[in-house]
Scaffold this motif. Structure first.
Motif, PDB file in Angstrom:
ATOM      1  N   LEU A   1       0.839  -1.205   0.000  1.00 31.51           N
ATOM      2  CA  LEU A   1       0.000   0.000   0.000  1.00 31.51           C
ATOM      3  C   LEU A   1       0.878   1.261   0.000  1.00 31.51           C
ATOM      4  O   LEU A   1       0.615   2.227  -0.718  1.00 31.51           O
ATOM      5  CB  LEU A   1      -0.938  -0.033   1.214  1.00 31.51           C
TER       6      LEU A   1
ATOM      7  N   LYS B   1       2.116   1.550  -3.533  1.00 28.03           N
ATOM      8  CA  LYS B   1       1.048   1.912  -4.470  1.00 28.03           C
ATOM      9  C   LYS B   1       0.728   3.411  -4.421  1.00 28.03           C
ATOM     10  O   LYS B   1       0.533   4.059  -5.448  1.00 28.03           O
ATOM     11  CB  LYS B   1      -0.197   1.101  -4.129  1.00 28.03           C
ATOM     12  N   TYR B   2       0.677   3.964  -3.192  1.00 23.12           N
ATOM     13  CA  TYR B   2       0.301   5.375  -3.067  1.00 23.12           C
ATOM     14  C   TYR B   2       1.507   6.299  -2.895  1.00 23.12           C
ATOM     15  O   TYR B   2       1.349   7.489  -2.629  1.00 23.12           O
ATOM     16  CB  TYR B   2      -0.687   5.552  -1.903  1.00 23.12           C
TER      17      TYR B   2
ATOM     18  N   LEU C   1       3.673   6.508  -0.483  1.00 18.23           N
ATOM     19  CA  LEU C   1       3.735   7.078   0.863  1.00 18.23           C
ATOM     20  C   LEU C   1       5.159   7.035   1.390  1.00 18.23           C
ATOM     21  O   LEU C   1       5.926   6.125   1.064  1.00 18.23           O
ATOM     22  CB  LEU C   1       2.805   6.307   1.812  1.00 18.23           C
TER      23      LEU C   1
ATOM     24  N   TRP D   1      -2.726   7.818   6.195  1.00 22.22           N
ATOM     25  CA  TRP D   1      -3.617   7.196   5.204  1.00 22.22           C
ATOM     26  C   TRP D   1      -4.780   6.506   5.910  1.00 22.22           C
ATOM     27  O   TRP D   1      -5.939   6.643   5.526  1.00 22.22           O
ATOM     28  CB  TRP D   1      -2.821   6.188   4.362  1.00 22.22           C
TER      29      TRP D   1
END
Ligand code: ACM
Ligand code: ZN
Length: 730
Positions: free
Chosen positions: A342, A345-346, A348, A357
């Motif tokens: 995650l 993917k973003y 971060l 998030w």
């Protein structure tokens, strides 16, 4: 020393005022204008109010009935010689004007809350028995004429109670709500879920309370904080929650519920282990818990949280839901392939942004339920930008509060060093101390604008102040909750209500001693009584009571004074100062901790040479430390039945008393819950000295001692146990 001298000087220098019925109000109103005459309350007294404020009228009646022998009439139009409650136009929210003249008492406000606060001020002008604890049957009472014009400084004046670590049943909570109302506090922040217990019924997930509300041997939450092997816990049904919400609303207190996420979630993860990251990397959170963090990347979690918050949103009318967000251990996220995916993917920047998030997702859930989000100040560490309606509770430091204000968030000031009433009030008292020692004066000294605000416009972002009471240490002794809250909550109420100019600590303390302690007593509160300060000058014990009016009692045998102990009326000449103990008393029921002279050694300790061994894992350094008084050692696993700690003297030790203690040096947490102590004498006898009680045992050996053993009889709670070197008295 200097402080006391100055305080005494201030009292001595104050003009001698005749006490009036309005002399000792807490919190101090904005403006008090004395007038001529008295209002006589006697047979025929009435309280008038319109329908809209019937509840305030009934509330005032119930309280006045506690002191009068005669009946009081309720009316809907004012009459001569009565008390009237009136809604008028043009006053600020929660503001009121209370006018007492020889012909009537009038409380005016533009909202019911203002009327309610006027009623509270009127109650403080009555004898303290108005709060119901003692019987009084007056046929006549005179109120001094006055005009009180009053309004709060802050719209948010709160108290947070943690019911997860120590569970408080509905009765306790209702009593706290009453006590808050008497102090014009208007927000109750109910910390309903944390590692150690899930306290609110969620109909969709009955397991949360069937399992998550309990600690003990076979429960999802292990025992903690010395609860030992009893099944411990409890929860509120939705019916009870509604009852509390209604009771609070009648007292103009809004309840803000908190479910602490994504850390502090042991009670949730214990019930639904799949909500944590699917990795097996051990960690211990800031609070000594394991497995207490939700996986951010498991999308099913957000469905569960939506269902939980849906029920919470329906139960609490507050526009805010507090989602926690504090003290998240990142170990599982750093090792979870899903959380890492995650992050990738973003794009971060590590776990702090992953935390944000998560908070964004939960904020979205809260918004979809028509509510606004509140959270602890960790939610704004990253550069995340939550909705401008989101409210931040600053707790970690002045700096973190400033960060919240600087980032433009509405901020509630609950900064540990002023507002955490689970901190000790002096070093010798029970409590935590990680945020410092928090005496009454420290709480009172909180001045949010001065410590948090850069530009004047920022001060609008400070919505108010709140006391926090975390409950790890509150399970014993009985009523420690009240001891920790009062009178520090009175100080915080004044910080939240009174204008900067109206506040003065010496004056506040004077009002406490002159009258407010009597009110607290009559409210049924076991408040903290301050001990005297005692020193020995070589000939005399000098005893300074905490206030000129305070009663100090003493003993001459080292025991704690009791209500029948003699009263100390000045200096005491003695050649045995070590044996004296002093305590302040309020009435017969409440007393301070017992103290001796602070500038001499009260005990004659000896430090014989010894070695220490254990049959459970303890480091070499810790074993060495335990051979000295004051030394501390931490077991490297949970203690179990059959574990033994052995102190062996190099030569037989003659002594009058040996004390075995355990628990973290400042807080007492992680003490040994199940053990007895035995010792061996020089002539080879083994003597059982007794069981530890709350981690401690003190005994008088029957002869010279060669060995002391602490023998564990059951598993301990907590992931470690903290052991101490022996205290041996000559
Ligand atoms: C906190 O004290 N962890 C908010
Ligand atoms: Zn994960």
């Amino acid at each position: 020393m200097k402080k006391i001298f100055l305080a005494m000087l201030a009292i001595a220098a104050a003009p001698v005022l005749l006490a009036r019925t309005y002399s000792n109000l807490v919190p101090q109103p904005l403006k008090v204008t004395p007038a001529e005459g008295v209002f006589v309350m006697e047979k025929g007294l009435s309280i008038s109010a319109s329908d809209a404020i019937e509840s305030e009228q009934a509330y005032l009646l119930r309280h006045l009935e506690n002191v009068f022998a005669f009946d009081i009439d309720l009316r809907d139009v004012p009459v001569y010689n009565g008390i009237s409650l009136k809604i008028v136009d043009g006053m600020a929210a929660e503001a009121y004007r209370l006018s007492v003249s020889s012909s009537q008492v009038v409380i005016e406000a533009s909202d019911a809350a203002g009327i309610f606060y006027g009623v509270q001020t009127l109650l403080q002008m009555m004898p303290p028995a108005v709060y119901g604890q003692t019987d009084m049957e007056l046929t006549r009472y005179e109120l001094d004429a006055v005009v009180v014009e009053d309004a709060p400084r802050y719209g948010y004046r709160g108290t947070m109670l943690d019911v997860s670590r120590t569970f408080y049943d509905v009765d306790h909570v209702l009593r706290l709500i009453d006590w808050m109302a008497y102090h014009k506090l208007n927000r109750f922040h109910w910390h309903l879920a944390d590692d150690n217990g899930w306290r609110i019924e969620i109909r969709k997930y009955p397991q949360l309370t069937e399992k998550g509300a309990w600690r003990g041997d076979d429960e999802v939450s292990p025992a903690a904080y010395g609860q030992g092997h009893d099944r411990y816990g409890g929860y509120y049904t939705q019916k009870e929650i509604r009852e509390v919400v209604k009771y609070a609303a009648e007292r103009h207190i809004e309840i803000i519920p908190e479910i602490d996420l994504p850390g502090h979630s042991r009670s949730l993860v214990g019930v639904f282990p799949e909500m944590a990251c699917p990795v097996d990397v051990p960690y211990i959170s800031a609070n000594g818990e394991t497995d207490n963090v939700l996986c951010v990347a498991r999308m099913e979690n957000y469905k569960i949280l939506t269902n939980i918050f849906k029920e919470i949103a329906a139960l609490f009318p507050s526009e805010y839901i507090h989602i926690g967000g504090d003290e998240v251990d990142h170990t599982s996220w750093n090792n979870c392939p899903h959380c890492q995916a995650l992050i990738k993917k973003y794009g971060l920047d590590g776990p702090q942004e992953l935390h944000s998030w998560f908070v964004y997702e939960v904020e979205d859930i809260i918004h979809k339920l028509g509510k606004k989000m509140a959270g602890w100040d960790e939610i704004v560490i990253s550069d995340a930008r939550y909705d401008s309606s989101s409210m931040v509770y600053a707790w970690r430091s002045v700096k973190s509060g400033r960060m919240s204000v600087d980032k433009g968030y509405r901020t509630v000031v609950q900064i540990g060093e002023y507002c955490y009433l689970d901190m000790k009030q002096s070093p010798a008292e029970r409590g935590h101390s990680w945020a410092g020692i928090v005496p009454l004066s420290k709480t009172y000294s909180l001045e949010p604008d001065e410590i948090l605000v850069g530009a004047p416009a920022d001060s609008a972002l400070i919505v108010g102040v709140q006391a926090g009471l975390w409950a790890e240490l509150l399970a014993w002794p009985p009523r420690l909750m009240e001891y920790q809250l009062f009178p520090r909550l009175c100080a915080l109420a004044e910080v939240g209500w009174s204008s900067k100019d109206a506040r003065n600590f010496g004056d506040f303390e004077q009002r406490l001693y002159a009258e407010h302690f009597s009110r607290l007593y009559n409210m049924g509160i076991a408040f903290r009584v301050a001990p005297p300060e005692v020193t020995f000058d070589g000939q005399e014990l000098q005893v300074r009571p905490p206030h000129p009016s305070a009663v100090v009692r003493y003993t001459m045998d080292g025991s704690a004074p009791v209500a029948s102990s003699p009263v100390c009326r000045g200096a005491i000449v003695t050649d045995n100062p070590e044996a004296f103990r002093f305590a302040t008393f309020f009435g017969d029921g409440l007393s301070s901790i017992a103290v001796g002279a602070s500038n001499i050694d009260l005990y004659h300790y000896i430090e014989p040479e010894m070695t220490v061994e254990s049959n459970f894992p303890l480091s070499e350094n810790n074993l060495k430390a335990l051979a000295r008084r004051g030394g501390v050692g931490y077991s490297q696993r949970v203690l179990q039945e059959g574990d033994v700690l052995t102190y062996t003297m190099t030569a037989p030790v003659e002594c009058s008393r040996i004390t075995v203690t355990s628990g973290a040096p400042s807080s007492g947490m992680f003490y040994v819950t199940d053990a007895y102590v035995e010792y061996v004498t020089a002539d080879g006898q083994t003597v059982n000295a007794g069981e530890l009680y709350h981690g401690t045992l003190s005994f008088e050996p029957c002869g010279p001692v060669t060995q002391v053993r602490v023998v564990m009889t059951d598993s301990n709670d907590g992931y470690t146990a903290v052991l101490h070197g022996l205290s041996i008295e000559k």
